[in-house]
Design a protein around this motif. Structure first.
Motif, PDB file in Angstrom:
ATOM      1  N   SER A  50      34.047 -10.768  51.310  1.00 60.14           N
ATOM      2  CA  SER A  50      33.023  -9.822  50.881  1.00 60.14           C
ATOM      3  C   SER A  50      32.332 -10.265  49.582  1.00 60.14           C
ATOM      4  O   SER A  50      32.963 -10.799  48.672  1.00 60.14           O
ATOM      5  N   ASP A  52      30.884  -7.935  47.801  1.00 60.85           N
ATOM      6  CA  ASP A  52      30.952  -6.720  46.997  1.00 60.85           C
ATOM      7  C   ASP A  52      32.329  -6.480  46.385  1.00 60.85           C
ATOM      8  O   ASP A  52      32.554  -5.455  45.752  1.00 60.85           O
ATOM      9  N   SER A  53      33.241  -7.415  46.597  1.00 63.67           N
ATOM     10  CA  SER A  53      34.584  -7.255  46.044  1.00 63.67           C
ATOM     11  C   SER A  53      35.229  -8.625  45.889  1.00 63.67           C
ATOM     12  O   SER A  53      34.751  -9.621  46.429  1.00 63.67           O
ATOM     13  N   LYS A  72      32.864  -3.549  43.818  1.00 62.69           N
ATOM     14  CA  LYS A  72      31.656  -3.125  43.121  1.00 62.69           C
ATOM     15  C   LYS A  72      30.967  -2.016  43.901  1.00 62.69           C
ATOM     16  O   LYS A  72      30.942  -2.040  45.138  1.00 62.69           O
ATOM     17  N   LYS A  74      27.797  -0.075  45.412  1.00 65.14           N
ATOM     18  CA  LYS A  74      26.547  -0.572  45.990  1.00 65.14           C
ATOM     19  C   LYS A  74      25.310   0.268  45.663  1.00 65.14           C
ATOM     20  O   LYS A  74      24.247  -0.292  45.445  1.00 65.14           O
ATOM     21  N   LYS A  79      25.542   0.983  40.379  1.00 63.80           N
ATOM     22  CA  LYS A  79      25.781  -0.458  40.288  1.00 63.80           C
ATOM     23  C   LYS A  79      26.452  -0.887  38.986  1.00 63.80           C
ATOM     24  O   LYS A  79      26.941  -2.006  38.888  1.00 63.80           O
TER      25      LYS A  79
END
Length: 169
Positions: A50, A52-53, A72, A74, A79
């Protein structure tokens, strides 16, 4: 001890430790062993890929003894935030500083993420060692959620904590 980023190649060992965590400390996680044991290995691979992580692993003698994941947010208005989830140290690794090392490395990495200003986590109120560790690294409690988790007809309260990476400017 070596701490490094876990990749899709680590999915099998990550899955094994994750299931151990859910079996050993079911009260500490929103997820349940009964659910996650059925998840395909590809789900673990995808999580480790990912954008986002990230998940860090602590290895002692070539064995994965601890993990921590930072996710994190989104949405545009969130953010500036991230959440620590799925932190676990195996019983054999406890008392060796693995948890502290994982948290310190995660905080260090988080400071390098553009726009990230604060990190959140939750901890079951009865987990005194974890609460002491989080406090020692600057995580401040801002709320207690009563009956946050229910397992075997027992309720567990959770503390919500935050670490501000920089002051408001």
């Amino acid at each position: 001890m070596i701490i490094r980023l876990l990749t899709a190649l680590d999915a099998e060992i990550h899955r094994i430790l994750r299931l151990e965590a859910l079996m050993n400390n079911p009260e500490a996680f929103a997820a349940a062993y009964e659910e996650e044991k059925e998840y395909p290995i590809d789900l673990f691979r995808d999580q480790l890929r990912s954008n986002d992580s990230f998940t860090l692993g602590a290895f002692t003698k070539d064995k994965l003894d601890g993990v921590i994941t930072l996710v994190k947010e989104k949405p545009l208005k969130l953010k500036h935030r991230a959440n620590i989830v799925a932190m676990y140290v195996s019983p054999e690794g406890r008392g060796l500083g693995i948890g502290k090392s994982l948290l310190e490395k995660t905080i260090e990495e988080a400071k390098g993420i553009e726009g990230l200003e604060q990190i959140y986590l939750t901890v079951v109120t009865t987990n005194e060692p974890a609460k002491r560790l989080y406090s020692s690294l600057g995580f401040e409690m801002f709320a207690t959620e009563e009956r946050a988790l229910k397992f075997n007809d027992i309720y567990f309260d959770e503390e919500h904590r935050v670490l501000f990476l920089k002051n408001n400017e």
